[in-house]
Design a protein around this motif. Structure first.
Motif, PDB file in Angstrom:
ATOM      1  N   ARG A 107     -48.816 -18.984 -29.247  1.00 38.93           N
ATOM      2  CA  ARG A 107     -48.973 -17.630 -29.788  1.00 38.93           C
ATOM      3  C   ARG A 107     -50.442 -17.368 -30.126  1.00 38.93           C
ATOM      4  NH1 ARG A 107     -48.155 -12.468 -29.730  1.00 38.93           N
ATOM      5  NH2 ARG A 107     -49.363 -11.612 -31.452  1.00 38.93           N
ATOM      6  N   ILE A 108     -51.112 -18.387 -30.665  1.00 39.50           N
ATOM      7  CA  ILE A 108     -52.534 -18.196 -31.004  1.00 39.50           C
ATOM      8  C   ILE A 108     -53.321 -17.909 -29.722  1.00 39.50           C
ATOM      9  CG2 ILE A 108     -54.598 -19.447 -31.807  1.00 39.50           C
ATOM     10  CD1 ILE A 108     -52.766 -20.850 -33.857  1.00 39.50           C
ATOM     11  N   LEU A 109     -53.035 -18.667 -28.667  1.00 40.46           N
ATOM     12  CA  LEU A 109     -53.744 -18.460 -27.392  1.00 40.46           C
ATOM     13  C   LEU A 109     -53.453 -17.048 -26.847  1.00 40.46           C
ATOM     14  CD1 LEU A 109     -53.095 -21.921 -25.678  1.00 40.46           C
ATOM     15  CD2 LEU A 109     -55.250 -21.092 -26.576  1.00 40.46           C
ATOM     16  N   TYR A 110     -52.184 -16.655 -26.950  1.00 38.70           N
ATOM     17  CA  TYR A 110     -51.792 -15.338 -26.450  1.00 38.70           C
ATOM     18  C   TYR A 110     -52.474 -14.237 -27.262  1.00 38.70           C
ATOM     19  CZ  TYR A 110     -48.809 -11.519 -24.861  1.00 38.70           C
ATOM     20  OH  TYR A 110     -48.359 -10.334 -24.317  1.00 38.70           O
ATOM     21  N   SER A 111     -52.466 -14.422 -28.575  1.00 40.28           N
ATOM     22  CA  SER A 111     -53.061 -13.448 -29.475  1.00 40.28           C
ATOM     23  C   SER A 111     -54.552 -13.324 -29.197  1.00 40.28           C
ATOM     24  CB  SER A 111     -52.818 -13.897 -30.912  1.00 40.28           C
ATOM     25  OG  SER A 111     -53.197 -12.904 -31.815  1.00 40.28           O
ATOM     26  N   CYS A 126     -55.823  -9.921 -27.995  1.00 35.97           N
ATOM     27  CA  CYS A 126     -56.264  -9.307 -29.254  1.00 35.97           C
ATOM     28  C   CYS A 126     -55.082  -8.917 -30.135  1.00 35.97           C
ATOM     29  CB  CYS A 126     -57.127  -8.068 -28.994  1.00 35.97           C
ATOM     30  SG  CYS A 126     -58.591  -8.483 -28.063  1.00 35.97           S
ATOM     31  N   GLY A 127     -54.155  -9.868 -30.284  1.00 38.11           N
ATOM     32  CA  GLY A 127     -53.085  -9.702 -31.277  1.00 38.11           C
ATOM     33  C   GLY A 127     -51.955  -8.793 -30.861  1.00 38.11           C
ATOM     34  N   MET A 128     -51.761  -8.661 -29.571  1.00 35.97           N
ATOM     35  CA  MET A 128     -50.625  -7.821 -29.131  1.00 35.97           C
ATOM     36  C   MET A 128     -49.297  -8.538 -29.430  1.00 35.97           C
ATOM     37  SD  MET A 128     -51.915  -6.244 -25.520  1.00 35.97           S
ATOM     38  CE  MET A 128     -50.260  -5.839 -24.988  1.00 35.97           C
ATOM     39  N   GLU A 129     -48.241  -7.773 -29.482  1.00 32.57           N
ATOM     40  CA  GLU A 129     -46.873  -8.262 -29.673  1.00 32.57           C
ATOM     41  C   GLU A 129     -46.695  -9.078 -30.955  1.00 32.57           C
ATOM     42  OE1 GLU A 129     -45.161 -10.071 -26.236  1.00 32.57           O
ATOM     43  OE2 GLU A 129     -46.271  -8.798 -24.858  1.00 32.57           O
ATOM     44  N   GLU A 130     -47.526  -8.815 -31.961  1.00 35.52           N
ATOM     45  CA  GLU A 130     -47.437  -9.557 -33.240  1.00 35.52           C
ATOM     46  C   GLU A 130     -46.062  -9.346 -33.876  1.00 35.52           C
ATOM     47  OE1 GLU A 130     -48.609 -12.106 -36.148  1.00 35.52           O
ATOM     48  OE2 GLU A 130     -49.829 -11.563 -34.413  1.00 35.52           O
ATOM     49  N   GLU A 131     -45.624  -8.096 -33.834  1.00 30.93           N
ATOM     50  CA  GLU A 131     -44.369  -7.762 -34.503  1.00 30.93           C
ATOM     51  C   GLU A 131     -43.191  -8.453 -33.845  1.00 30.93           C
ATOM     52  OE1 GLU A 131     -42.874  -6.873 -37.652  1.00 30.93           O
ATOM     53  OE2 GLU A 131     -44.958  -6.223 -37.410  1.00 30.93           O
ATOM     54  N   PHE A 157     -43.272 -11.173 -32.212  1.00 31.41           N
ATOM     55  CA  PHE A 157     -43.331 -12.613 -32.534  1.00 31.41           C
ATOM     56  C   PHE A 157     -42.724 -12.878 -33.923  1.00 31.41           C
ATOM     57  CE2 PHE A 157     -45.748 -16.022 -34.712  1.00 31.41           C
ATOM     58  CZ  PHE A 157     -45.256 -17.102 -33.988  1.00 31.41           C
ATOM     59  N   ARG A 158     -43.130 -12.035 -34.883  1.00 31.38           N
ATOM     60  CA  ARG A 158     -42.606 -12.212 -36.241  1.00 31.38           C
ATOM     61  C   ARG A 158     -41.079 -12.055 -36.248  1.00 31.38           C
ATOM     62  NH1 ARG A 158     -45.581 -11.962 -40.899  1.00 31.38           N
ATOM     63  NH2 ARG A 158     -47.822 -12.165 -40.594  1.00 31.38           N
ATOM     64  N   THR A 159     -40.635 -11.037 -35.530  1.00 24.33           N
ATOM     65  CA  THR A 159     -39.190 -10.794 -35.485  1.00 24.33           C
ATOM     66  C   THR A 159     -38.472 -11.994 -34.895  1.00 24.33           C
ATOM     67  OG1 THR A 159     -39.766  -8.483 -35.056  1.00 24.33           O
ATOM     68  CG2 THR A 159     -37.450  -9.098 -34.775  1.00 24.33           C
ATOM     69  N   SER A 160     -39.046 -12.497 -33.768  1.00 26.11           N
ATOM     70  CA  SER A 160     -38.367 -13.625 -33.105  1.00 26.11           C
ATOM     71  C   SER A 160     -38.321 -14.841 -34.030  1.00 26.11           C
ATOM     72  CB  SER A 160     -39.058 -13.973 -31.785  1.00 26.11           C
ATOM     73  OG  SER A 160     -40.404 -14.326 -32.034  1.00 26.11           O
ATOM     74  N   ILE A 161     -39.394 -15.077 -34.808  1.00 27.70           N
ATOM     75  CA  ILE A 161     -39.404 -16.210 -35.750  1.00 27.70           C
ATOM     76  C   ILE A 161     -38.347 -15.992 -36.834  1.00 27.70           C
ATOM     77  CG2 ILE A 161     -40.753 -17.347 -37.579  1.00 27.70           C
ATOM     78  CD1 ILE A 161     -41.668 -18.329 -34.940  1.00 27.70           C
ATOM     79  N   GLN A 162     -38.268 -14.745 -37.318  1.00 27.48           N
ATOM     80  CA  GLN A 162     -37.260 -14.472 -38.359  1.00 27.48           C
ATOM     81  C   GLN A 162     -35.857 -14.678 -37.809  1.00 27.48           C
ATOM     82  OE1 GLN A 162     -38.560 -10.611 -39.530  1.00 27.48           O
ATOM     83  NE2 GLN A 162     -39.802 -11.360 -41.231  1.00 27.48           N
ATOM     84  N   GLU A 163     -35.669 -14.260 -36.564  1.00 28.18           N
ATOM     85  CA  GLU A 163     -34.361 -14.475 -35.947  1.00 28.18           C
ATOM     86  C   GLU A 163     -34.071 -15.967 -35.798  1.00 28.18           C
ATOM     87  OE1 GLU A 163     -34.593 -12.307 -32.323  1.00 28.18           O
ATOM     88  OE2 GLU A 163     -34.330 -10.346 -33.270  1.00 28.18           O
ATOM     89  N   LEU A 164     -35.130 -16.686 -35.422  1.00 26.94           N
ATOM     90  CA  LEU A 164     -34.964 -18.144 -35.283  1.00 26.94           C
ATOM     91  C   LEU A 164     -34.537 -18.748 -36.637  1.00 26.94           C
ATOM     92  CD1 LEU A 164     -35.239 -20.668 -33.567  1.00 26.94           C
ATOM     93  CD2 LEU A 164     -37.655 -20.762 -34.130  1.00 26.94           C
ATOM     94  N   PHE A 178     -48.419 -17.251 -40.940  1.00 31.40           N
ATOM     95  CA  PHE A 178     -47.840 -16.431 -42.006  1.00 31.40           C
ATOM     96  C   PHE A 178     -48.515 -16.765 -43.332  1.00 31.40           C
ATOM     97  CE2 PHE A 178     -44.612 -17.050 -38.772  1.00 31.40           C
ATOM     98  CZ  PHE A 178     -44.115 -15.775 -38.564  1.00 31.40           C
ATOM     99  N   THR A 179     -48.362 -15.881 -44.300  1.00 36.25           N
ATOM    100  CA  THR A 179     -48.938 -16.144 -45.635  1.00 36.25           C
ATOM    101  C   THR A 179     -48.054 -17.166 -46.359  1.00 36.25           C
ATOM    102  OG1 THR A 179     -47.598 -14.446 -46.671  1.00 36.25           O
ATOM    103  CG2 THR A 179     -49.741 -13.757 -45.798  1.00 36.25           C
ATOM    104  N   VAL A 180     -48.627 -17.690 -47.421  1.00 36.73           N
ATOM    105  CA  VAL A 180     -47.901 -18.702 -48.210  1.00 36.73           C
ATOM    106  C   VAL A 180     -46.586 -18.131 -48.725  1.00 36.73           C
ATOM    107  CG1 VAL A 180     -47.970 -20.056 -50.336  1.00 36.73           C
ATOM    108  CG2 VAL A 180     -49.997 -19.910 -48.889  1.00 36.73           C
ATOM    109  N   GLN A 181     -46.639 -16.887 -49.237  1.00 36.42           N
ATOM    110  CA  GLN A 181     -45.412 -16.310 -49.788  1.00 36.42           C
ATOM    111  C   GLN A 181     -44.348 -16.143 -48.704  1.00 36.42           C
ATOM    112  OE1 GLN A 181     -48.405 -15.361 -50.620  1.00 36.42           O
ATOM    113  NE2 GLN A 181     -48.549 -14.571 -52.715  1.00 36.42           N
TER     114      GLN A 181
END
Length: 2024
Positions: free
Chosen positions: A741-745, A749-754, A756-763, A803-806
């Motif tokens: 994801r870092i390489l892709y981002s 320039c940070g496309m598809e961030e949302e 990615f986050r969604t997929s992680i939350q689903e995971l 992600f942030t610590v929180q």
């Protein structure tokens, strides 16, 4: 001018300073000083040792050190600026030094020497550390050694354990209590580890699996001592596995010259190798070090013809082996090299050379030859552990020597990522070659080359072994005449990777001729390529190569010519179309075999792997290739890890849909492969790959999709292996996902961030879904969940990148929250769940306070659940420890109030509950963990936390429950010792936390439970806690060393004082409720006040006043306080608490308080009595705890017991001490005293049926039963102590009780017991004790002895010397006083111990029984020494001027009478003197007593000789007579004449007229006695001794004549003694009147005294013996009485010269009239004869008068010559008569007394006497007839016995008993004989036999009174049995065993005389009749109504005497007897 120092603050003394100047400070070398001021070359400061003493010292005596100064000014502290380890070593060594010396004193020699060694090592290591020349690694190593030694010493010396981290001592303030606890554990562990030398590593949860530790062998060849080869040699070393029969390592090669040194001079001392990478498994294999020796020279060693000298061949020589198993133990124990010698064996048959090492190992000795001597290879070995980096670091010296690293064949267990290796190992196996027409077989040599594709020979690609450079060609060794050689030689081919493809090997075969030319002829070759056509390398196998013919002329220039040919069978099958017309023809009969083994990280032999790497070549097989990856070996995969991963992600990018799942599975397989310990080290390679080489920017989408798909399927599938594998690979999958994801981002320039986050939350939703499934039904699901939970914490770090610590914390909280909250899912799942939480807590995520606030609630929730259920406690404690550790660290930097608040709410209560449960089960490990958690929590709590906690309780009941719990846990903490004794840091910290917590809680207690809601239980719990706290051993600073005490006080202060203040203020807060704690808290508070801390005592003692006051208000008295205080004081002091200071303070503080009270008087008397009790208790304790003797302990106990009884009337304590005292007596075998002691308790009980509770060892029973049991026990003890007279009244008392209850069975038993006791009294021997007076002077004695005098009852056989020795050993510091005078004040008040000891004489109270006639002496002897309260001793002194001419004029005697507090025996063997009375005896009275005693002694002796028929040896009599007649030393009794018959004296002392008359009469008496004695002597004197007898007669005449003018009536008494006539004339005994000098030399064993001193004989004589030994009838016609004081007349008092030689000793063997009854002042003539006869009777049993005043027969301190001769005849080697173990027979031989000063000649016996010392014979009395009815002795009853053998003296047993005969009973004819078995209670058959009237039934006369003497009831008749009893021979050279033997042979029976025996009319004449004593009493009737005449009314007597007069017939007998004498 003194000025404060700025820099010079700290220094070390480099030269001792004696402080000789004013204000000088004494300093020792090595001390450290703190400097305060300086002035002109001087410093002023303090020594660190004594910080309170300031002084000055020279500046040049101090070496300054840098230091950190804090708090500058008056109270500054200075810490030296040096390594903390150095500081610790310094302090520790100073502490050890003191203890080390004590080890020597305590004889712990082994530890003493060990410790000395360790201290020297520490000093040396400290020096190294201070030098500053060490590298960092070396510093670490030195510190490790230091700390190991410090901990070892501390443990062995019992000092505190030091918790450390990285060798530094930790500061307990900087870390949590949990961490501190763990450090203590690990420090303890490291101490044990250093002691046991075991390397074990403790594992904790979450610790990664441990790497296997590789082993390495370091081998060094020292020399090869040989003398037979004479050629260069190559030696090859390798490791060989016997079981598998193969070499497992490369070879190490050493090239040596013919002298045995290295061929290369640079190699000297560098012939060493390191065999690396041996696994633990290898170390267990049966490995050998094998050394092959190849010589390089001519073909045959001994044949110079074979081969030209210039040609050298490699030829096999010999082999040596060494078993590693055999030496492993010895080399693994030591850290340095160890030498071994390897014998080199030669091979018998070269054909078997390849097996020689196996043959040697198998010991097939026919196949090899041992060397002629023990020469061989000398090697050294060392075992090293750890990976290569570590080995290099730790052993730089080895690598500096140019060690050859010799690797394993194949890969090690652990393949390191950077380990690039490309080695092909080729083994030359064997060849089979044709003979080729020769008559003999060939000598074949193989040459090998490595050739590149272009035919070029590769340089340096062949290595024969490590240690030598590689070469281009290889020449094999040559086997002589062998066409089928077997080589078995391994060659390593390190071919560069780029040259590998296309290269081949060529082997050329040559025959080495031994002819003159010696050329090598080529006859064939073989070859093999290194790589197959498919790109795989030559397989690891044996390859049989084809041999092609060729000759020397053949050329290999064109290698293509032969490369087209098949090299082996497989090759041939692969290409059948080979042209036949080639230059090289294959020799079909010849073969050549080699084997290969590839160890390469670059080349592969695996086809599948190669296919994957070249997948593009097979596009249609990609699915199959990916599937086959799972079957490739792990080694191959990790070698090509990067290539494989690149390929996989390229395939994934190529077709995600098609290959996605397969690539995912392959990736999972590879990731899990790296979890294996063998490939664990490749994880960094993977990490590096992900960070730097991974380029799959799109991969994350597919990976997330596959992972989610797997998780979602977990609910449905039955087989879930692949899902579980994916879960295990979660960490690296996330790494790939995040990096992708870092390489892709980055790329977009940070496309598809949302998305990615969604997929992680689903995971994460899928993850939660998996965890929330109920896994109880499915076991596979459990494993899936477990795998997921195990991997889950590892993904946090990856998520934190995105992600942030929180956010991450929320993910984690949701996941952990989704786990089921129930605890009973299944234990394994619980463990996994908790381990996951543990790793979460240990993760980096948890270190952020933001995430902690989110995660803590869920973590605490799960822990809370488990603690409630008491499940998985160990893991929970680990989690809690980690949390507390993190919070402690955070609290140092930031605010943790909120987190602590959460923990208090969630955990505090459940922690307390858990601890209470654990403590009740005593699980110390878990208890320690949880205690540290609780303490961590309490320590983090601040005021606000406590406030919130207390405010949050809903009700007072909840608060109460909480307080009770926490107080209970604290109490258990102190009671159970959760932490070991040496964990001082931990214990002090615990105490500190407790005292702080209690301060917080006490206010809540006061606020909530004091007034109306007073709760006793909580308050009581609080008080108990406070008391326990103050009494903790770890807080008793008085026991600590000064340095340790200072350290504790500086850090914590004295916590006891803090708690005492807290306790006192809480007590004051109680108000009127104080009464609830009286008397309950008295004991505990008393314990607190006994703590040796003055401040605590000052605070707490006034509480007792308070208690007294409150009880006084309530009850009007303070009885309860009093009772409880006394009870508890007793038990506490006996436990070792309290001291003198306490006693004083207690008294002072309380008296001061009580002064103001109304109940002043009762209070003061109470305090005073408690103070006095304390004095006694302290004395008692000191006695008990010291190695004190029984005596002291008993004395102390009696003292304390009496105090309880008399002063404070505590009956229970009194009874307790009665039993303690009784036990002590029993232990010391003082049975009589034990009985008297128990009697005290018995007397407290009544014969009632009152029930008694259980007490001590008594069950609950009625008072009657207890009293009965006690009586029986007491009777039993009296019996054991032989005090039957005391037991009889108790028997009677019991009998009355049994009779009243009609318990006839018991009555019968007790009556029989009583009867037995009467029998025992009459029959059994009892020894009479001696009595000693002891004065204890000086303040050093214990309170109960100080400046008091006691009389002690001695033990059996104990004489003064022994007693004095015993007392001095009991009081080793005491000084024995050498005089009997009363000490003055200077001695009484001095700080020392003085003992004054001398013997005293008992004065019996029971005089009546002693005066009664017919009472047997056995009975009387008891009353003489029992129930005695008065004792007496005499001391001679001069009053007025001492007359130099005649000192007897002024010689007085001081007689002291002592009265005791209690009579002896009693509850103790000694009692205090209550009263002393002094009486002075004048010189005249003294003279009377001396003469009287001497007369008595003579009479005894003469009568014995006269009646014992002793014909042989009369030496005793000779000496005695000589001593009296020839007393030339002091002028004989002539001195008395001069002194007292002088006109001057008579006129000056008119009152003494009567006494002078008495003295004259005694002198007359002496003349008579001497006359009779000389007559007896003349009769029995030996012819050779006639001159002596004549001399005695002459001297006797002279003596008489010298007395004529003084006593003119003397010559009328009897005719003069001439040669043969019986001496009857005026004979006067010359009594050496006593001079002080002679008094000093007194001894009770003077020879004159000898026969008279057998009072302690204890032989049991049979009846006939007693009758034989004395055959004289005693006709007593008068009896004499007197007062006890006169009767028990004077005793020897201690002389100044020797206290120990003045035992009280009796002077008589035969017992007769009381001493004072000897001779009335003057008697009418008609009684003269009687008196003369009476002279010969023995005196009454006297206490030792002769010990004080013996006859002095000295001549200038030497006996006269003739006397000396006599002594020599008599004595031989003298035995002192005081020895209680001698028999009478022995004692009859006079010992050499101290007063004789015998010269050495005395000890040689004269030869002529030797024939006459067999027995002592007494002269017979000529037979005379007596008038009918007279009492006579019947000789005929045993007359025949006398003719057979002389009568023997009775032998003496080893028992001690008084020497008195038993008289017959005056009433019954048999009573005197029946009970008496002739054991004459110590009377050594007195020589006087009396038959009372009971023996003669027909006698009508009244019986004569026998008061005057104790007569002997020796039976005149014996049964036949008696007559047969053998005689007991008497020997004079008796040894001890002889005596004992003779005792055994002597039967001891009781016989009674027949009742109707009538004596014959005609009887043998009597022996000497007794001398009559006349009474002054008026006529009075005797027992049978007969009138006694008053013959002598007109004569005044000087004393009260009662003397009955004898009847007429006795008078006739006396006249007849006297007539017989004169006729003789």
């Amino acid at each position: 001018m003194w000025s404060p120092t700025e820099e010079e603050k700290y220094g070390v003394v480099i030269c001792s300073f004696r402080g000789v100047v004013p204000q000088g400070l004494v300093l020792e070398l090595g001390e450290t000083v703190q400097i305060l001021e300086k002035c002109e070359g001087w410093y002023r400061g303090v020594s660190i040792k004594k910080p309170n003493v300031k002084g000055i010292f020279p500046a040049n005596y101090i070496h300054l050190k840098k230091a950190i100064v804090s708090n500058r000014g008056q109270y500054e502290t200075v810490v030296p600026l040096e390594d903390s380890v150095v500081t610790e070593v310094t302090a520790t060594l100073q502490e050890w030094a003191v203890l080390w010396k004590q080890l020597y004193v305590k004889h712990k020699v082994d530890l003493f020497y060990k410790l000395r060694h360790v201290m020297n090592e520490l000093i040396d290591l400290r020096r190294q550390l201070l030098s500053g020349h060490l590298t960092q690694d070396q510093v670490r190593e030195v510190k490790r050694h230091l700390t190991v030694r410090l901990d070892w010493g501390n443990e062995h010396l019992g000092l505190d354990l030091v918790p450390r981290k990285d060798f530094e001592v930790v500061d307990s303030d900087q870390i949590s209590v949990s961490d501190l606890y763990k450090m203590h554990l690990s420090s303890r562990h490291s101490v044990q580890q250093s002691t046991s030398q075991v390397d074990t590593i403790r594992q904790r949860h979450g610790e990664a699996c441990r790497m296997p530790v590789p082993h390495h062998f370091f081998l060094s060849l020292k020399s090869f001592t040989y003398n037979t080869i004479g050629e260069d040699t190559d030696v090859f070393f390798s490791l060989y596995d016997v079981r598998e029969g193969k070499q497992i390592s490369e070879r190490f090669m050493v090239r040596l010259n013919k002298n045995g040194g290295p061929r290369n001079p640079e190699k000297i001392d560098r012939m060493c190798a390191l065999f690396t990478d041996l696994s633990s498994k290898d170390m267990k294999r049966d490995l050998y070090i094998v050394a092959h020796v190849i010589r390089i020279g001519r073909m045959l060693l001994n044949d110079s013809k074979k081969g030209p000298p210039h040609l050298h061949y490699r030829r096999p020589y010999g082999c040596a082996v060494l078993s590693i198993m055999d030496v492993l133990q010895s080399i693994s124990e030591i850290k340095e090299e160890k030498d071994f010698v390897l014998k080199v064996y030669t091979c018998n048959n070269e054909n078997e050379w390849c097996q020689i090492h196996e043959n040697i190992i198998r010991k097939s000795s026919t196949k090899y030859t041992a060397p002629s001597s023990n020469y061989g290879l000398i090697i050294s070995l060392q075992l090293l552990r750890g990976d290569m980096e570590q080995v290099r670091r730790e052993n730089p010296m080895i690598f500096n020597r140019g060690v050859s690293v010799t690797r394993k064949l194949g890969f090690p267990d652990v393949i390191m990522p950077g380990d690039i290796r490309n080695d092909l190992y080729l083994t030359l196996e064997k060849g089979d070659f044709e003979r080729g027409g020769k008559s003999v077989q060939k000598n074949i040599e193989v040459t090998m080359y490595v050739l590149y594709a272009d035919g070029e020979i590769l340089k340096d690609c062949i290595s024969l072994g490590s240690g030598e450079p590689s070469r281009s060609a290889y020449h094999s060794f040559v086997l002589y005449h062998n066409n089928s050689p077997r080589w078995g030689e391994i060659i390593k081919l390190p071919i560069p990777i780029d040259r590998f493809r296309g290269s081949h090997l060529r082997f050329e075969f040559r025959h080495c001729s031994t002819k003159d030319k010696g050329e090598k002829k080529l006859f064939g070759f073989a070859f093999t390529p290194l790589m197959r056509d498919d790109g795989t390398t030559l397989s690891d196998d044996i390859h049989e190569l084809y041999v092609y013919k060729c000759d020397e002329n053949s050329t290999f220039n064109n290698h293509a010519l032969y490369l087209g040919l098949p090299c082996c069978k497989e090759d041939y099958n692969g290409c059948p179309n080979i042209p036949s017309s080639l230059i090289f023809q294959r020799s079909t009969k010849e073969t050549f075999s080699v084997s290969t083994q590839l160890s390469s990280t670059k080349l592969t032999q695996n086809v599948d792997l190669l296919a994957l790497l070249k997948w593009k070549a097979y596009p249609d097989r990609v699915m199959d290739i990916l599937g086959r990856l799972r079957h490739v070996s792990g080694e191959e995969i990790v070698k090509f890890l990067q290539d494989i991963l690149d390929t996989l992600f390229v395939v994934l990018d190529d077709n995600t849909e098609k290959y996605g799942l397969l690539v995912f599975q392959s990736l999972v397989f590879i990731i899990n492969l790296l979890r294996d310990s063998k490939y664990f080290h490749f994880r960094p390679v993977m990490d590096t790959y992900i960070q730097k080489h991974f380029a799959g920017a799109l991969a994350y989408k597919e990976l997330i999709r596959c992972l989610k798909w797997y998780m979602d399927r977990s609910a449905e599938l039955v087989r879930q292996d692949h899902i579980q594998e994916a879960m295990r690979a979660l960490e690296y999958l996330f790494k790939f996902i995040v990096q992708s994801r870092i390489l892709y981002s980055r790329a977009t320039c940070g496309m598809e961030e949302e998305q990615f986050r969604t997929s992680i939350q689903e995971l994460f939703q899928s993850i939660r879904f998996v965890l929330s499934l109920d896994s109880r039904s499915s076991e596979t699901l459990i494993f899936t969940q477990a795998a997921l939970l195990n991997s889950f914490p590892a993904i946090f770090d990856e998520l934190l990148q995105m992600f942030t610590v929180q956010e991450v914390a929320e993910f984690v909280r949701g996941t952990l929250g989704s786990m089921p909250s129930t605890v009973h899912i299944g234990q394994s799942m619980d463990v996994v769940k908790l381990q996951s939480i543990a790793r979460t807590v240990d993760s980096r995520l948890f270190s952020f306070s933001e995430s902690r606030r989110i995660l803590l609630p869920v973590v605490l929730h799960h822990i809370h659940l488990h603690l409630r259920q008491q499940k998985e406690l160990l893991i929970c404690s680990g989690i809690l420890s980690s949390i507390f550790s993190i919070i402690k660290t955070s609290s140092l930097e930031g605010d943790v109030v909120e987190e602590v608040e959460m923990m208090v709410e969630s955990l505090l209560d459940v922690l307390l509950q858990t601890l209470l449960t654990i403590m009740s089960k005593s699980q110390s490990q878990e208890a320690g963990e949880y205690v540290s958690c609780l303490l961590s929590l309490l320590r983090q709590m601040s005021d606000t936390h406590f406030q919130h906690l207390l405010d949050n309780f809903q009700s007072k009941d909840e608060l109460k429950e909480f307080l009770l719990k926490i107080f209970c846990v604290f109490r258990n903490l102190m009671k159970m010792s959760v932490f070991p004794r040496d964990w001082m840091v931990m214990r002090l910290l615990t105490s500190n936390i407790i005292v702080t917590t209690v301060q917080y809680l006490s206010s809540a207690l006061h606020k909530n439970f004091t007034e109306t809601d007073f709760d006793f239980k909580v308050w009581n719990s609080y008080f108990s806690l406070a008391v326990l706290f103050i009494n903790q051993p770890s807080l008793q600073l008085e026991n600590a060393t000064p340095a340790k005490r200072k350290k504790i006080l500086d850090k914590y202060g004295d916590m006891r004082v803090m708690m005492a203040y807290e306790l006192f203020s809480m007590w004051q807060n109680l108000g009127e409720h104080k009464i609830h704690f009286i008397p309950g808290m008295i004991g505990p508070f008393l314990g607190v006040t006994l703590v040796p801390q003055p401040e605590v005592r000052n605070i707490m003692i006034p509480i007792f006043h308070d208690m007294m006051d409150w009880e006084q208000r309530k009850n009007g008295n303070f009885k309860q306080v009093e009772a409880e205080l006394i009870d508890k004081l007793d038990s506490l002091v006996s436990e070792g608490k309290g001291d003198e200071n306490y006693r004083e303070l207690f008294s002072l503080l309380l008296l001061e308080k009580i002064e103001q009270e109304t109940w002043r008087e009762t209070g003061i008397s109470f305090v005073t009595s408690v103070t006095r009790l304390m004095e006694r208790l302290l004395d008692y304790r000191d006695c008990m705890k010291g190695d004190e003797t029984e005596n002291k302990k008993i004395g102390c106990t009696v003292n304390l017991m009496n105090f309880y009884k008399s002063e404070i009337n505590k009956e229970e304590m009194y009874i307790r001490y009665i039993h303690k005292l009784c036990d002590m007596h029993l232990q010391a075998e003082n049975y009589t005293e034990a009985a008297f002691t128990l009697l005290l308790y018995c007397e407290l009980l009544q014969w009632e049926d009152r029930p008694l509770r259980e007490f001590l060892h008594y069950p609950s029973q009625s008072e009657w039963q207890r009293k009965e049991g006690l009586c029986r026990k007491i009777i039993h003890y009296f019996n054991k102590g032989k005090s039957w007279e005391f037991g009889i009244p108790l028997c009677r008392e019991l009998a009355i009780q049994y009779e009243s209850l009609y318990d006839y069975q018991s009555l019968s038993w007790i009556r029989k017991m009583e009867a037995t006791y009467y029998d025992n009294i009459m029959e059994q021997q009892r020894l009479e004790p001696e009595f000693f007076r002891v004065g204890f002077y000086g303040r050093k004695f214990p309170f109960f002895l100080r400046n008091k005098e006691y009389v002690c009852r001695g033990h059996d056989y104990e004489r003064l010397e022994a007693f004095q020795q015993r007392m001095l050993s009991e009081f080793p510091q005491a000084i024995a006083m050498q005089h009997p005078n009363h000490p003055d004040d200077s001695i009484l008040q001095c700080d020392a111990q003085y003992l004054q000891i001398y013997a005293v004489t008992p004065i019996p109270d029971n005089i009546d029984v002693l005066q009664m006639d017919r009472v047997p002496d056995r009975i009387k002897s008891f009353y003489r020494v029992n129930n005695i309260r008065k004792f007496r001793y005499d001391r001679p002194f001069h009053k007025g001027p001492k007359d130099k001419e005649n000192e007897f004029k002024s010689l007085w005697i001081e007689r002291t009478t002592l009265t005791l507090t209690h009579s002896l025996p009693g509850i103790s063997r000694w009692f205090e003197v209550e009263r002393r009375e002094l009486v002075e005896v004048s010189p005249l009275e003294n003279a009377i007593q001396v003469v009287e005693n001497k007369n008595q002694e003579l009479r005894t002796l003469i009568s014995q000789y006269q009646h014992k028929q002793m014909h042989g040896n009369i030496n005793l009599l000779s000496m005695c007579l000589n001593g009296v007649i020839d007393a030339a030393v002091n002028g004989g009794i002539a001195r008395y004449q001069e002194a007292f018959f002088d006109k001057d004296y008579i006129t000056k002392h008119p009152a003494d007229a009567e006494k002078i008359t008495q003295l004259k009469e005694l002198m007359q008496e002496q003349v008579h006695v001497l006359g009779v004695g000389l007559a007896v002597h003349e009769k029995f004197v030996h012819p050779e001794m006639r001159p002596l007898h004549k001399k005695l007669i002459d001297q006797f005449q002279m003596m008489r004549s010298s007395l004529y003018h003084e006593l003119p009536g003397l010559d009328k008494l009897s005719p003069a003694c001439s040669g043969t006539s019986t001496p009857r004339g005026n004979v006067l005994v010359s009594h050496g009147p006593m001079s002080p000098e002679s008094i000093k030399l007194l001894h009770r064993h003077s020879p004159l005294n000898m026969l008279g001193s057998v009072r302690h004989s204890s032989s049991s004589l049979s009846s006939h013996t007693s009758s034989e030994t004395g055959n004289l009838v005693i006709l007593t016609d008068s009896s004499v009485g007197e007062t006890a004081e006169d009767m028990y007349h004077m005793q020897a008092s201690p002389s100044t010269s020797s206290l120990s030689s003045t035992h009280s000793a009796p002077s008589q063997m035969i017992n007769s009239a009381p001493s004072s009854a000897r001779g009335s002042p003057s008697l009418p003539d008609k009684y003269r004869h009687t008196r003369e006869l009476m002279m010969l009777l023995p005196t009454h049993r006297d206490r030792p008068s002769s010990a004080m005043y013996p006859t002095a027969i000295m001549e200038n301190g030497q006996p006269p010559n003739f006397q000396r001769a006599l002594i020599q005849q008599m004595i031989g080697p003298c035995k002192p008569c005081s020895d209680p173990n001698l028999s009478v027979a022995e004692k009859a031989v006079p010992a050499a007394p101290s007063s004789w000063s015998l010269d050495s000649g005395t000890r040689e016996a004269l030869p002529f006497l030797s024939a006459h010392v067999g027995s002592i014979l007494a002269p017979p009395v000529p037979p005379r007839s007596l008038p009918h009815g007279h009492y006579a002795l019947h000789f005929d009853a045993f007359h025949h016995q006398l003719s057979d053998a002389p009568p023997a003296l009775p032998a003496r047993t080893l028992r001690k008993s008084p020497l008195h005969p038993i008289p017959a009973s005056p009433t019954s004819p048999q009573s005197g004989l029946d009970g008496s078995n002739s054991t004459l209670s110590g009377s050594a058959s007195s020589g006087v036999s009396s038959l009372s009237e009971s023996n003669f039934g027909h006698s009508s006369e009244p019986p004569p009174r026998t008061d005057t003497m104790d007569s002997v009831p020796s039976q005149a008749w014996n049964t036949d049995e008696d007559l047969e009893t053998p005689y007991l021979p008497v020997r004079y050279s008796l040894s001890e065993p002889d005596v004992l033997e003779s005792l055994k042979s002597q039967p001891c029976r009781s016989h009674s005389a027949p009742s109707g025996v009538i004596p014959q009319d005609t009887m043998d004449p009597p022996a000497l009749p007794p001398k009559p004593y006349h009474s002054r009493l008026p006529n009075m009737e005797n027992e049978e109504g007969m009138i006694i005449e008053d013959d002598d009314k007109h004569r005044p007597l000087h004393r009260k005497v009662s003397q009955p007069v004898s009847g007429g017939k006795e008078e006739q007998a006396r006249v007849a007897w006297e007539h017989g004498i004169s006729e003789q």
